[in-house]
Enzyme design. Sequence first.
Site, mmCIF file in Angstrom:
data_model
loop_
_atom_site.group_PDB
_atom_site.id
_atom_site.type_symbol
_atom_site.label_atom_id
_atom_site.label_comp_id
_atom_site.label_asym_id
_atom_site.label_seq_id
_atom_site.Cartn_x
_atom_site.Cartn_y
_atom_site.Cartn_z
ATOM 1 N N LYS A 1 0.844 -1.205 0.000
ATOM 2 C CA LYS A 1 0.000 0.000 0.000
ATOM 3 C C LYS A 1 0.873 1.247 0.000
ATOM 4 O O LYS A 1 1.938 1.253 0.629
ATOM 5 C CB LYS A 1 -0.858 -0.018 1.270
ATOM 6 C CG LYS A 1 -1.503 1.294 1.632
ATOM 7 C CD LYS A 1 -1.337 1.668 3.120
ATOM 8 C CE LYS A 1 0.022 2.197 3.476
ATOM 9 N NZ LYS A 1 0.117 2.885 4.777
ATOM 10 N N ASP B 1 -5.506 0.131 8.624
ATOM 11 C CA ASP B 1 -5.273 0.012 7.180
ATOM 12 C C ASP B 1 -5.772 -1.315 6.598
ATOM 13 O O ASP B 1 -5.732 -1.509 5.386
ATOM 14 C CB ASP B 1 -3.770 0.111 6.869
ATOM 15 C CG ASP B 1 -3.245 1.529 6.970
ATOM 16 O OD1 ASP B 1 -4.063 2.460 7.087
ATOM 17 O OD2 ASP B 1 -2.011 1.695 6.914
HETATM 18 O O1 C5P Z 1 -4.402 0.302 13.571
HETATM 19 P P1 C5P Z 1 -2.920 0.084 13.577
HETATM 20 O O2 C5P Z 1 -2.503 -0.941 14.601
HETATM 21 O O3 C5P Z 1 -2.346 -0.210 12.244
HETATM 22 O O4 C5P Z 1 -2.302 1.468 14.037
HETATM 23 C C1 C5P Z 1 -0.996 1.576 14.551
HETATM 24 C C2 C5P Z 1 -0.851 2.866 15.348
HETATM 25 O O5 C5P Z 1 -0.892 3.982 14.470
HETATM 26 C C3 C5P Z 1 -1.969 3.131 16.333
HETATM 27 O O6 C5P Z 1 -1.725 2.483 17.546
HETATM 28 C C4 C5P Z 1 -1.909 4.645 16.476
HETATM 29 O O7 C5P Z 1 -0.870 5.033 17.337
HETATM 30 C C5 C5P Z 1 -1.524 5.083 15.078
HETATM 31 N N1 C5P Z 1 -2.681 5.502 14.259
HETATM 32 C C6 C5P Z 1 -3.348 6.663 14.576
HETATM 33 N N2 C5P Z 1 -4.404 7.076 13.815
HETATM 34 C C7 C5P Z 1 -4.802 6.362 12.744
HETATM 35 C C8 C5P Z 1 -4.128 5.166 12.388
HETATM 36 C C9 C5P Z 1 -3.065 4.769 13.177
HETATM 37 O O8 C5P Z 1 -2.999 7.344 15.550
HETATM 38 N N3 C5P Z 1 -5.831 6.796 12.028
#
Ligand code: C5P
Length: 270
Positions: A8, A134
């Site tokens: 991605k 994502d």
């Molecule tokens: O959802 P995922 O585990 O991939 O996200 C990793 C980290 O990225 C989250 O714990 C957060 O700190 C940050 N994040 C965020 N806002 C988003 C996506 C991710 O703060 N929209």
Amino acid sequence: MIEAAPAKVNLALHLRRRRDDGYHDLETLFAFTDFGDTLRVVYEEGLSLAVDGPFTAAVGDGDNLVLRAARALALAGGCPAHAALTLDKHIPVAAGLGGGSADAAAALRLLNRFWRLDWPLERLAEVAVPLGADVPACVFSRTLAGAGRGDELAPLDLGLAGTPILLVNPRVAVPTGPVFAGWDGIDRGPLDPAGWRTARNDLASPAITLAPVIAAVLDALAATGATFVRMSGSGATCLALYADAADCSAAERALADRHAQWWTVATTLR
Ligand code: C5P
């Protein structure tokens, strides 16, 4: 059975608001490349995951997102979780290319066929939501506008399929959480998909603070005749688009000469 897990990229990423749940409201444009990992499955009792490929060592031996995706699908579909999975790992880890998310999404698509659920992608994307911000986008693996955490999705055609793209990572792993945490909290305005070429990646500045080499990657790409250069996601991978494939491979060779330690892939957008 085999399933591709396309890498991605974010062509643009505007941060709008820090939320109370630890996430950020953002507006982004997801695009996907013809480069990525692959996931294979054969029948075996129980659930297992083996990893091979150039980034095997970077995959932790904790509870991989692929296994979490498999268990989530088995639970949602009411099917016994029997599958021996092998992940061929080519996407660098903690790199802004959604590698773990792409693998989890590929697991959902693959096991959806393997376990004969045959659900539409929309239903798999619902299973994907708790797996990461994502992962729903990676279920579709097509150009999308994303809002909210990045999981409120609308399909979009920017006419970019087949566009040559160069991905460059300085081999510095940049963890996502700390980059988001480094945002200055200033809302610099919404993302207009039609104006994506002049839109921002608001995570570039905090990522460069954590990994200054990203600025050097962006400068190096800007000097290669690219039509567009941005950092992807929370970095450190940067992307450049080119008018034709010859320009893209010439840029890759030029960078390899000057920065032999950088990881590069020349591919195309899907
Ligand atoms: O959802 P995922 O585990 O991939 O996200 C990793 C980290 O990225 C989250 O714990 C957060 O700190 C940050 N994040 C965020 N806002 C988003 C996506 C991710 O703060 N929209």
